[in-house]
Motif scaffolding. Structure first.
Motif, PDB file in Angstrom:
ATOM      1  N   TRP A 530       0.662  -1.321  -0.076  1.00 47.27           N
ATOM      2  CA  TRP A 530      -0.134   0.230   0.062  1.00 47.27           C
ATOM      3  C   TRP A 530       0.820   1.352   0.025  1.00 47.27           C
ATOM      4  N   ILE A 531       1.910   1.370   0.770  1.00 47.71           N
ATOM      5  CA  ILE A 531       2.943   2.371   0.953  1.00 47.71           C
ATOM      6  C   ILE A 531       3.369   2.764  -0.410  1.00 47.71           C
ATOM      7  N   GLY A 532       3.781   1.635  -1.223  1.00 48.85           N
ATOM      8  CA  GLY A 532       4.391   1.633  -2.501  1.00 48.85           C
ATOM      9  C   GLY A 532       3.665   2.450  -3.496  1.00 48.85           C
ATOM     10  N   ALA A 533       2.341   2.089  -3.173  1.00 47.81           N
ATOM     11  CA  ALA A 533       1.338   2.623  -4.412  1.00 47.81           C
ATOM     12  C   ALA A 533       0.957   4.257  -3.878  1.00 47.81           C
ATOM     13  N   ALA A 534       0.816   4.226  -2.584  1.00 47.38           N
ATOM     14  CA  ALA A 534       0.395   5.594  -1.943  1.00 47.38           C
ATOM     15  C   ALA A 534       1.580   6.756  -2.031  1.00 47.38           C
ATOM     16  N   PHE A 535       2.468   6.315  -1.980  1.00 46.32           N
ATOM     17  CA  PHE A 535       3.562   7.113  -2.073  1.00 46.32           C
ATOM     18  C   PHE A 535       4.638   6.936  -2.981  1.00 46.32           C
ATOM     19  N   PRO A 536       4.569   7.115  -4.461  1.00 42.33           N
ATOM     20  CA  PRO A 536       5.443   6.722  -5.410  1.00 42.33           C
ATOM     21  C   PRO A 536       6.714   7.037  -5.378  1.00 42.33           C
ATOM     22  N   SER A 537       6.937   8.574  -4.666  1.00 37.89           N
ATOM     23  CA  SER A 537       8.465   9.045  -4.728  1.00 37.89           C
ATOM     24  C   SER A 537       9.093   8.256  -3.589  1.00 37.89           C
ATOM     25  N   GLU A 538      10.317   8.156  -3.750  1.00 34.94           N
ATOM     26  CA  GLU A 538      11.177   7.526  -2.404  1.00 34.94           C
ATOM     27  C   GLU A 538      11.348   8.699  -1.348  1.00 34.94           C
ATOM     28  N   GLU A 539      11.224  10.032  -1.596  1.00 31.60           N
ATOM     29  CA  GLU A 539      11.398  11.011  -0.545  1.00 31.60           C
ATOM     30  C   GLU A 539      10.130  11.031   0.256  1.00 31.60           C
ATOM     31  N   LYS A 540       8.896  10.826  -0.405  1.00 31.90           N
ATOM     32  CA  LYS A 540       7.725  11.031   0.496  1.00 31.90           C
ATOM     33  C   LYS A 540       7.342   9.632   1.060  1.00 31.90           C
ATOM     34  N   ARG A 541       7.784   8.569   0.593  1.00 33.16           N
ATOM     35  CA  ARG A 541       7.702   7.241   1.268  1.00 33.16           C
ATOM     36  C   ARG A 541       8.740   7.309   2.504  1.00 33.16           C
ATOM     37  N   ALA A 542       9.794   7.885   2.247  1.00 29.53           N
ATOM     38  CA  ALA A 542      10.813   7.899   3.655  1.00 29.53           C
ATOM     39  C   ALA A 542      10.183   8.574   4.823  1.00 29.53           C
ATOM     40  N   THR A 543       9.731   9.652   4.274  1.00 26.51           N
ATOM     41  CA  THR A 543       9.011  10.589   5.385  1.00 26.51           C
ATOM     42  C   THR A 543       7.946  10.200   6.056  1.00 26.51           C
ATOM     43  N   TYR A 544       7.125   9.396   5.456  1.00 26.50           N
ATOM     44  CA  TYR A 544       5.807   8.859   5.962  1.00 26.50           C
ATOM     45  C   TYR A 544       6.112   7.673   6.953  1.00 26.50           C
ATOM     46  N   LEU A 545       7.118   7.158   6.501  1.00 24.93           N
ATOM     47  CA  LEU A 545       7.773   5.694   7.340  1.00 24.93           C
ATOM     48  C   LEU A 545       8.267   6.211   8.511  1.00 24.93           C
ATOM     49  N   SER A 546       9.127   7.290   8.493  1.00 20.72           N
ATOM     50  CA  SER A 546       9.865   7.915   9.969  1.00 20.72           C
ATOM     51  C   SER A 546       8.958   8.670  10.640  1.00 20.72           C
ATOM     52  N   GLU A 547       7.753   9.487  10.142  1.00 18.73           N
ATOM     53  CA  GLU A 547       6.875  10.062  10.911  1.00 18.73           C
ATOM     54  C   GLU A 547       6.091   9.351  11.499  1.00 18.73           C
TER      55      GLU A 547
END
Length: 592
Positions: A530-547
């Motif tokens: 789901w995260i891969g589809a919801a946050f296609p850019s690596e930067e946004k994905r990393a931010t979401y995971l960290s937060e």
């Protein structure tokens, strides 16, 4: 005071429907449950005494200075929970019911009306949340559980629910229809025949017992008070209402305010405001009139305790004078709580609205305060204080009046122009309501479960960057639907680990707050996909995971327990930092 001749239930209710009996404003609202109503009817059918009634003969001169209400017939918890105000013809007196209102209203509902209460777990504003039901008697069967003490199977059912199945006898008899029977003999036999019920002794006896209880027996004994001294009548009223369902001081306050307010009708004002706070503008709360009245006392700067000695004309004049400000402050406070993400399901203490409303009142906040950029920092400070107080056990329980008074004193003395969090928390700690947390409390929070009362508040403390004015759901990071023994085994989870998976799925480390639309889209998708589809850019994905403390999120189910323990430790550290607790010593479940 004199004893009067007993009456049948039918005779008593006929008088009610002629509006010859009314309720004085000092009577509380109708508070009986459906079970209490059925037990009352069961007692009548068994020939048990149901207690005497106390009536007050009110002269035309006295009636001019009092407010009276009619009896409820069709009770609806949301749309019609209150009796209508009665209009007395000019120069007329009336008979007021001092004791027995709950019983008379219950019998009126049972025979003439309906009862609609909210279904468990249903949303307050759902059109199907309040099914309209009427009281029915089962003519064929005895109660399923006779150990509860009922002799007759009496239930509130919808008309569709009482309808017979194809080919089955029509066993559910609407209790009010007993008033249509011509007599207690042949008419009952004809009714049973019409319903395809054999004239067995059980069916006939049950309907005959109902007929006798309502139309023949005379259990309605009453005393009549003729004294016109209102103080003496109030004393009698308080004494006779000392038993049964307790008459709260808030009921007396509102009743006395009804007679003491000069320009406004206190009862109608409080009713209206409660409904508006709870249901208008998309709000879904369950604030009571007690909370509204407590806030009114707070804003009026009088003693907040519900004591008779506080119900003076001077105090009521202050409450009435401040009512417009109380109303505005409460509506804005409710909207503010809504923007904090709260509703009737996750607001664990309704009393928290009182200091919020008082603070908004003191600073003269307008509607712009609710969303202006200039006030964003103050709203955030207020939100964090509210959330911490809801997360901490026991803050809004015992000692509430003392707590509210201390907070009021601090807010009144505040000159900073913003919410004085430190001063408020210091005053709270002085009365044993500290908002600090120890290690055991932190661990308890980490074991909160999905949809628990405090779960939303804890998640909002952990991850404060969300715009909770939008709809957010508690979401399982690893979908709950995948946590069955069969599915886990199919996913390759060893049998000796499946119980660990099942024990952890609903706990806080597997939960997050997710926007409503995103939660619907996610469904039972694994979090990595789901995260891969919801946050296609690596930067946004990393931010979401960290937060959201999702670093190291595995793609499959095999590493769920390891991820669970790692996130639990990160959440513990975040809670310690946010709530101010002393860090725990690392242990097996919390590796350093």
């Amino acid at each position: 005071m004199s004893f009067q001749t007993a009456r049948t239930v039918e005779e008593m209710l006929t008088t009610v429907h002629k509006r010859e009996y009314l309720m004085p404003a000092i009577q509380r609202e109708f508070v009986w449950s459906a079970d209490q109503i059925t037990k009352l009817v069961d007692s009548l059918m068994r020939g048990y005494p149901v207690g005497s009634f106390l009536l007050w003969e009110v002269s035309p001169e006295t009636a001019k200075t009092y407010t009276f209400y009619e009896f409820l017939t069709n009770y609806h918890e949301r749309d019609k929970p209150h009796a209508d105000r009665a209009t007395l013809p000019h120069g007329s007196g009336t008979t007021a019911v001092l004791d027995g209102q709950q019983r008379l209203t219950s019998l009126n509902i049972a025979l003439y009306g309906s009862f609609a209460e909210k279904k468990k777990y249903a949303w307050w504003n759902s059109p199907d949340a309040f099914p309209v039901k009427r009281l029915y008697l089962n003519l064929v069967d005895a109660p399923e559980d006779e150990e509860l003490g009922a002799k007759y199977d009496l239930r509130f059912l919808t008309d569709d629910g009482a309808a017979p199945e194809q080919g089955e006898p029509h066993k559910w008899f609407r209790v009010g229809a007993v008033l249509d029977l011509a007599n207690g003999g042949p008419a009952i036999m004809q009714e049973l025949e019409r319903r395809s019920i054999p004239p067995s002794s059980e069916a006939y006896q049950r309907l005959y017992d109902l007929y006798e209880a309502v139309r023949v027996h005379k259990p309605m004994n009453y005393f009549l008070v003729t004294d016109q001294d209102p103080d003496k009548v109030l004393e009698i009223f308080v004494r006779v209402n000392s038993g049964g369902t307790t008459l709260s001081y808030s009921d007396l306050l509102m009743s006395m305010a009804t007679n003491q307010w000069k320009e406004l009708d206190a009862r109608e004002e409080v009713r209206s405001l409660v409904g508006e706070i709870n249901g208008n503008a998309g709000r879904q709360f369950s604030f009571s009139k007690d909370t509204v009245l407590k806030t009114a006392l707070t804003i009026a700067a009088v003693d907040v305790k519900f004591k008779v000695t506080n119900f003076t004309q001077a105090n009521m004049a202050k409450v009435e004078a401040a009512w417009p400000q109380t109303r505005s402050a409460l509506l804005r406070a409710a909207t503010l709580l809504q923007t904090f993400g709260y509703n009737e399901r996750n607001l664990t203490a309704n009393s928290v609205i009182t200091p919020i409303a008082y603070y908004l009142h003191l600073r003269g906040a307008e509607d712009t305060y609710l969303d202006s950029t200039a006030d964003a920092a103050d709203r955030l400070a207020l939100q964090r204080w509210v959330t911490r107080s809801l997360v901490k056990r026991g803050v809004w329980g015992s000692g509430l009046d003392t707590l509210l008074t201390r907070i009021r004193d601090v807010l009144s003395a505040n000159t900073t122009g913003s919410f004085p969090v430190a001063a408020v928390e210091e005053a709270m700690a002085a009365v044993g309501k500290s908002l600090t947390f120890d290690n055991s409390e932190i661990d308890e929070l980490l074991n909160l479960k999905y949809a628990g009362q405090r779960t939303f508040s804890v998640l909002s403390v952990l991850y404060p960057g969300l715009d909770l004015s939008k709809v957010f759901h508690e979401d399982h990071i690893f979908p709950k639907s995948r946590f069955t023994k069969k599915k886990l085994a199919a996913a390759g989870i060893p049998l000796d680990r499946i119980d660990d998976y099942l024990a952890a799925v609903n706990l806080l480390p597997n939960l997050q707050l997710l926007a409503g639309t995103a939660n619907i889209e996610k469904q039972n998708t694994l979090p990595g996909d789901w995260i891969g589809a919801a946050f296609p850019s690596e930067e946004k994905r990393a931010t979401y995971l960290s937060e959201n403390d999702l670093d190291g999120l595995p793609l499959g189910m095999e590493e769920f327990t390891a991820f669970f323990e790692q996130r639990k430790q990160r959440m513990r550290e975040r809670l310690i930092s946010t709530l101010g607790a002393t860090p725990a010593i690392p242990g097996p479940e919390a590796p350093a």
